[in-house]
Scaffold this active site. Structure first.
Site, PDB file in Angstrom:
ATOM      1  CD  GLU A 128      64.993  -7.449  35.352  1.00 10.00           C
ATOM      2  OE1 GLU A 128      65.909  -6.953  34.677  1.00 10.00           O
ATOM      3  OE2 GLU A 128      64.718  -7.102  36.505  1.00 10.00           O
ATOM      4  CE  LYS A 130      55.132  -6.110  35.757  1.00 11.40           C
ATOM      5  NZ  LYS A 130      54.371  -6.238  36.969  1.00 11.40           N
ATOM      6  CG  ASP A 132      52.114 -11.022  41.096  1.00  2.00           C
ATOM      7  OD1 ASP A 132      51.966  -9.808  41.292  1.00  2.00           O
ATOM      8  OD2 ASP A 132      51.172 -11.807  40.905  1.00  2.00           O
ATOM      9  CE1 TYR A 238      62.202  -3.528  40.246  1.00  2.62           C
ATOM     10  CE2 TYR A 238      61.770  -5.714  41.149  1.00  2.62           C
ATOM     11  CZ  TYR A 238      61.391  -4.402  40.937  1.00  2.62           C
ATOM     12  OH  TYR A 238      60.195  -3.957  41.417  1.00  2.62           O
ATOM     13  CE  LYS A 326      51.284  -8.338  33.906  1.00  2.61           C
ATOM     14  NZ  LYS A 326      50.439  -7.215  34.279  1.00  2.61           N
ATOM     15  CB  CYS A 431      17.288 -22.514  50.028  1.00  2.00           C
ATOM     16  SG  CYS A 431      18.823 -22.592  50.947  1.00  2.00           S
ATOM     17  CB  CYS A 434      16.806 -23.899  54.756  1.00  2.00           C
ATOM     18  SG  CYS A 434      16.321 -22.498  53.742  1.00  2.00           S
ATOM     19  CB  CYS A 449      17.909 -18.881  50.473  1.00  2.00           C
ATOM     20  SG  CYS A 449      17.176 -19.465  51.994  1.00  2.00           S
ATOM     21  CB  CYS A 455      18.634 -20.474  55.424  1.00  2.06           C
ATOM     22  SG  CYS A 455      19.855 -21.173  54.316  1.00  2.06           S
TER      23      CYS A 455
END
Ligand code: IVH
Length: 709
Positions: A128, A130, A132, A238, A326, A431, A434, A449, A455
């Protein structure tokens, strides 16, 4: 009341009745909490009575909705600020994980050996999806839902009964069920509901959820069940815990019985004979994964025969008779079209891959993280080669992967498809926002930066942090509004202090705000009120909100507790010099404060622009001093206390905070470790347990005298 009572009860369908019941029961529970626990009634007595009348009318018409714990039966509210703890009658276990086909063959072999089955003997399993989400245990006594609890640590979970009752897939009453039955399963949110919820949250400037599982968990674990009721949660059954009689003698039979009792069970559940059939089922479920409409992260196999399950039994935390196979992290190849640099709150330059959009496990991915400049160049932070030293270039074909809820990452690069003209990527030394120098300090993987508040990217990220939940948490002012206000030349919200001048700006300015998208007369006044409410702010929140690098919530708490007041903190930081002097030593003497953190705090008070911005902000605030644990001479220092029953002079939260400020530890349940129990009217099992254990128990007046309040 609302439109809820527009229809006569007789006209309601069972589904609508259940929906209304959930909403009204949650509203009553909320009103009870506001009235009894928080001492802050939210609705009038007449409205409260009307809600209860409607609830009773619905229960008379649909008796299946009535139950022992209905608010129609309840008196007051639980005097609790958090969820009560529930000890599971039967532990809630987890599952062993497998990733490879070989591990499944080995699983089957192991079981056969354990059971000593002759070679070739048939052995059936269920397979079945799984889901999440998060697991939930529902306890039914004589068919009535009496308790719902989260898994917690498997032994003890949280009581979320009121919230679980608002979930449509969860029956409130079972007919022809065993006398006692705990049904277990997964609470989850569909992709469509998740997207709609996030869209609404973004619209309202609220926090959005990273994925459906977080949204489901956040929605179920709400102290206010009305919020849970407004979130579209679902439930697949389940498994089961305690039960007075078996549901069936096979796993599949038990699932069918749960379905017959009214639970949603997963339609992809099937019976398989032997490991090859399990692997076929896995592949088929994996192929359907993208179109299921909800998240699954693997396939669970369980021995079908429950008699064999009993023989196989359990290891410490997992059953021997089940395993989770999995799905691998999801991967896809696509073209890297560009590398953009994002500048964060602390100036970190983060490279982001702009990708030719590609579907990875049902989700379209067009951005992924590239971590930092070393990662792009094919080196780890310590200089070793990663990806065999292959660098990543714009134009390359790259492998993108998503694992669970994490941000997609670029994992690999296909050199055979590299265009001839592709050039090595040169990480910017300035940066991009700026133009200030972007420097990389020794030992730091990140280039930053140096522009500080000059900035714009840093400034706007700092503002977003400032209004975030653990900081000033200003309702109606989320990331979206911050960006809008920041970019607006007239509103000029460029630093935190500007938020507090908003309500006082001249009318012409405000008229502009009112005309803005999403802002009406009402929301502007709500926003201003929310801002006013936050002028008074606890010291720890203020320190956290400043967004100083390395100062997270717990560091902010430490600093606040140690300096006590803003004035003391500010004077000490102003007087401190990095690396020397009594103020520096005092800062380092705080348990939990290291040199990096200390230097970062001191530097931010010595950086002229940043300091001026802090001063402008604090001038507009009323900073609450941190409660100092006055443990010297405290009668309860180091003691473990338990509060039970109703407190009449203060709320539970306040009593707890007072006790903690006096150096006591406050526990939720009575045990041999408890030193003192404070019992108000209505105290029940905890007071009894204290008596049994011979633990000193006093009433609220004696408690107040003891602490000299
Ligand atoms: S059976 C004794 N079946 O996975 C075995 N668990 O990793 C009890 N889960 O805690 C679990 N889908 O929250 C089982 N079809 C499924 C499941 C499932 C999701 C979750 C469950 C469990 C976790 C273990």
């Amino acid at each position: 009341m609302t439109a809820l009572d527009a229809d006569p009860v007789e006209a309601l369908t069972p589904e609508e009745a259940r929906r209304q019941w959930g909403l009204i029961a949650a509203a009553v529970a909320r009103a009870n909490r506001a009235y009894h626990t928080l001492d802050a009634p939210e609705i009038s007595d007449a409205d409260y009575d009307a809600l209860k009348r409607r609830l009773t009318a619905i229960e008379l018409r649909f008796p299946a909705l009535a139950q022992a714990e209905s608010p129609t039966q309840a008196v007051g509210a639980e005097p609790s600020e958090t969820f009560a703890k529930v000890r599971h009658a039967v532990r809630m276990l987890s599952l062993e994980n497998a990733f490879e086909a070989g591990e499944i063959v080995e699983f089957d072999d192991r079981i056969r050996r354990y059971l000593n089955l002759p070679a070739g003997a048939p052995l059936r399993y269920t397979a079945e999806p799984k889901i999440d989400g998060l697991s939930l245990s529902l306890r039914y006594e004589r068919g009535l839902l009496v308790q719902a609890a989260t898994r917690g640590d498997g032994e003890t979970g949280e009581n979320v009964t009121a919230n679980a009752r608002t979930i449509g897939d969860i029956p409130h009453r079972l007919t022809s069920a065993p006398e006692l039955l705990e049904v277990r399963g997964e609470v989850y949110m569909s992709h469509a509901d998740f997207a709609a919820l996030n869209a609404r949250a973004a619209e309202a400037g609220e926090k959005t959820f990273a994925n459906p599982r977080n949204a489901a968990a956040g929605s179920l674990r709400q102290l206010d069940a009305a919020i849970t009721a407004s979130r579209p949660l679902r439930f697949f059954a389940y498994a089961w815990g305690a039960h007075s009689e078996p549901l069936a003698d096979t796993q599949m039979g038990a699932i069918d019985r749960l379905a017959a009792l009214g639970f949603a069970t997963n339609p992809l559940t099937r019976l398989c004979e032997g490991p090859q059939a399990l692997l076929d089922a896995w592949r088929e479920i994996e192929q359907r994964r993208a179109t299921l409409g909800y998240d699954i992260d693997g396939v669970v196999y369980k021995v079908d025969d429950i008699g064999l399950q009993h023989r196989l039994g359990y290891r410490s935390t997992t059953p021997r008779w089940a395993i989770a196979h999995k799905f691998p992290a999801e991967l896809a190849w696509t073209r890297l079209e560009a590398i953009d640099i994002q500048v964060g709150r602390t100036g970190a330059l983060s490279p982001v891959a702009r990708l030719l959009p590609v579907t990875v496990g049902g989700v379209v991915v067009s951005n992924a993280t590239l971590h930092n400049e070393d990662y792009i160049a094919g080196r780890s932070a310590s200089g070793e080669a990663i990806r065999d030293g292959k660098d990543i270039r714009v134009g390359d074909w790259v492998q993108v992967y998503r694992a669970g809820d994490v941000i997609p990452k670029v994992a690999d690069v296909d050199l055979s498809r590299r265009p001839a003209e592709a050039e090595p990527y040169i990480f910017p030394a300035t940066c991009p926002e700026c133009g200030s120098d972007a420097v990389r300090e020794e030992g730091d993987a990140v280039r930053r930066c140096t522009g500080g508040l000059v900035c714009p990217a840093q400034a706007v990220e700092k503002l977003k942090h400032f209004v975030s939940r653990a900081a000033f948490d200003i309702e109606g002012l989320g990331p979206k509004q911050i960006e809008m206000f920041f970019e607006d030349d007239q509103l000029r919200v460029r630093e935190p202090a500007d938020i507090f001048t908003l309500p006082g700006r001249d009318a012409a300015n405000l008229a502009k705000l009112k005309n803005r998208e999403g802002f009406g007369e009402r929301s502007v006044s709500n926003l201003f009120q929310a801002i006013e409410e936050k002028r008074r702010i606890p010291l720890n929140r203020l320190i956290f909100a400043l967004g100083i690098r390395h100062v997270g919530e717990s560091a902010a708490n430490l600093l606040a507790r140690n300096y006590g007041t803003w004035e003391a903190f500010e004077q000490a930081m102003t007087a401190a010099t990095v690396g020397e002097g009594p103020e520096w030593e005092a800062l380092l003497a705080i348990d939990g404060v290291g040199r990096v953190l200390a230097a970062s705090v001191v530097n931010s008070f010595h950086q002229a622009a940043e300091r001026a911005s802090i001063d402008r902000l604090v001038a507009m605030l009323d900073v609450e001093p941190a409660a100092q644990p006055v443990t010297a001479g405290s009668p309860v220092a180091g003691k473990t206390l338990v509060f039970t029953g109703t407190l009449e002079r203060m709320t539970r939260a306040e009593a707890k905070a007072r006790a903690e400020a006096l150096g006591a530890k406050v526990a939720g349940s009575v045990s041999a470790k408890t030193d003192l129990v404070i019992a108000g009217p209505g105290a029940g099992s905890k007071a009894k347990e204290a008596e049994r254990l011979g633990i000193e128990t006093i009433d609220e007046d004696a408690w107040l005298r003891l602490i000299g309040a």
